[in-house]
Design a protein around this motif. Structure first.
Motif, PDB file in Angstrom:
ATOM      1  N   VAL A 202      56.827 -76.641  32.529  1.00  0.00           N
ATOM      2  CA  VAL A 202      55.415 -76.905  31.769  1.00  0.00           C
ATOM      3  C   VAL A 202      55.498 -77.599  31.263  1.00  0.00           C
ATOM      4  N   ALA A 230      55.755 -76.469  36.668  1.00  0.00           N
ATOM      5  CA  ALA A 230      54.028 -76.705  36.812  1.00  0.00           C
ATOM      6  C   ALA A 230      54.446 -77.894  36.204  1.00  0.00           C
ATOM      7  N   LEU A 255      54.322 -76.183  41.609  1.00  0.00           N
ATOM      8  CA  LEU A 255      52.896 -75.797  41.609  1.00  0.00           C
ATOM      9  C   LEU A 255      52.062 -76.702  41.320  1.00  0.00           C
ATOM     10  N   LEU A 258      48.385 -77.667  36.382  1.00  0.00           N
ATOM     11  CA  LEU A 258      47.652 -76.362  35.828  1.00  0.00           C
ATOM     12  C   LEU A 258      46.821 -76.455  35.726  1.00  0.00           C
ATOM     13  N   GLU A 259      45.167 -76.079  35.188  1.00  0.00           N
ATOM     14  CA  GLU A 259      44.736 -76.070  34.369  1.00  0.00           C
ATOM     15  C   GLU A 259      45.169 -74.744  33.202  1.00  0.00           C
ATOM     16  N   ALA A 262      45.531 -70.552  34.555  1.00  0.00           N
ATOM     17  CA  ALA A 262      46.651 -70.731  35.513  1.00  0.00           C
ATOM     18  C   ALA A 262      47.499 -70.610  35.199  1.00  0.00           C
ATOM     19  N   VAL A 263      48.142 -71.349  33.515  1.00  0.00           N
ATOM     20  CA  VAL A 263      49.005 -71.609  33.088  1.00  0.00           C
ATOM     21  C   VAL A 263      49.129 -70.484  32.206  1.00  0.00           C
ATOM     22  N   LEU A 266      51.097 -67.796  34.626  1.00  0.00           N
ATOM     23  CA  LEU A 266      52.386 -68.204  34.565  1.00  0.00           C
ATOM     24  C   LEU A 266      53.104 -67.530  33.869  1.00  0.00           C
TER      25      LEU A 266
END
Length: 293
Positions: A202, A230, A255, A258-259, A262-263, A266
């Motif tokens: 991320v 992400a 991906l 992501l907001e 969604a994280v 994940l």
């Protein structure tokens, strides 16, 4: 009390703080870019606080320097610094080297308005040594009304940069424990610990984050693992090409940005978060993953 906040772009993760400040004081946020080109954040009005995009020019910089800075360089147009801090009791800003921020800080000094810096860097993460840039940093930190830091290591760096110790305000590095702890655990499905190992990344897709090395290392692992990436950034097409070259496109998923909800999902469905950066001020994502288990 009126507080003015100046930053390059409207970052979604700061907005809860902006709304809370607006609830407590007369608060206004100003941004000198309407869009963040790496993460594609775009300014939009929020009913919880006053904000606007102020006139500024983008300053072109060499590509190699741009990759190190992570942020585009902006210069406020004439008269904008005055309008940003007009009527304010204090200005909050962050980036000591950014010309737009410097213009506002210098205007504050001339008008007797304190400016507050938020500084995360530690002594070990400093990338500027001696010379004119170091003298500029010392001037900015020495004259700040306060420097807010997230821990003792950043406090040490702020004092070394010239801030009197009594003006350093030490906070803490923290995440929403309920959200990233219990919240992620509730999303985790029974039996999710079984099966092929699932890795996640991320963050921004830029050179400093070193995602290209992650993909190449991932390609050498046996056992049919998966990797979810992400984030967004200028290196996205390059990283997709590396996945093709390493023949892992069936096991690597990009991906995009992501907001937060969604994280959380994940983190709930993967086993290991990898933070392969060559340089980090702190690495907040790793702390969120640690809280998430």
């Amino acid at each position: 009390m009126k507080i003015s906040w100046l930053n390059n772009v409207q970052a979604p993760y700061r907005e809860p703080m902006f709304r809370e400040l607006a609830r407590l004081v007369d608060f206004e946020a100003s941004f000198f870019f309407s869009e963040e080109k790496v993460r594609h954040w775009k300014w939009r009005a929020d009913p919880g606080y006053r904000s606007s995009v102020v006139p500024a020019w983008r300053l072109p910089v060499p590509a190699k320097l741009a990759r190190r800075l992570d942020n585009e360089v902006g210069i406020l147009r004439p008269g904008v610094a005055s309008s940003v801090v007009r009527g304010a009791d204090a200005l909050v800003t962050q980036v000591w080297w950014q010309p737009a921020h410097l213009a506002a800080m210098m205007h504050c000094r001339r008008r007797g308005i304190p400016y507050l810096l938020y500084a995360e860097s530690t002594v070990d993460s400093r990338s500027v040594g001696g010379g004119p840039a170091d003298r500029l940093r010392t001037w900015v930190f020495r004259n700040a009304g306060a420097v807010i830091v997230p821990g003792p290591a950043a406090a040490e760096a702020a004092i070394l940069n010239g801030t009197p110790a009594q003006r350093v305000v030490e906070s803490v590095n923290s995440v929403d424990v309920d959200l990233y702890g219990e919240g992620v655990r509730k999303l985790r499905e029974p039996g999710s610990d079984r099966g092929p190992h699932r890795f996640a990344y991320v963050g921004q897709l830029i050179e400093r984050k070193n995602v290209h090395s992650l993909i190449r290392a991932f390609a050498t692992i046996g056992g049919n693992p998966t990797l979810e990436i992400a984030g967004d950034g200028v290196d996205q097409d390059y990283l997709r090409q590396i996945a093709v070259e390493c023949a892992v496109t069936d096991r690597v998923r990009f991906l995009g940005f992501l907001e937060e909800p969604a994280v959380l999902r994940l983190l709930a469905r993967n086993h290991t978060l990898v933070l392969p950066s060559t340089e980090e001020v702190y690495g907040f994502t790793a702390l969120e993953a640690h809280v998430a288990g």
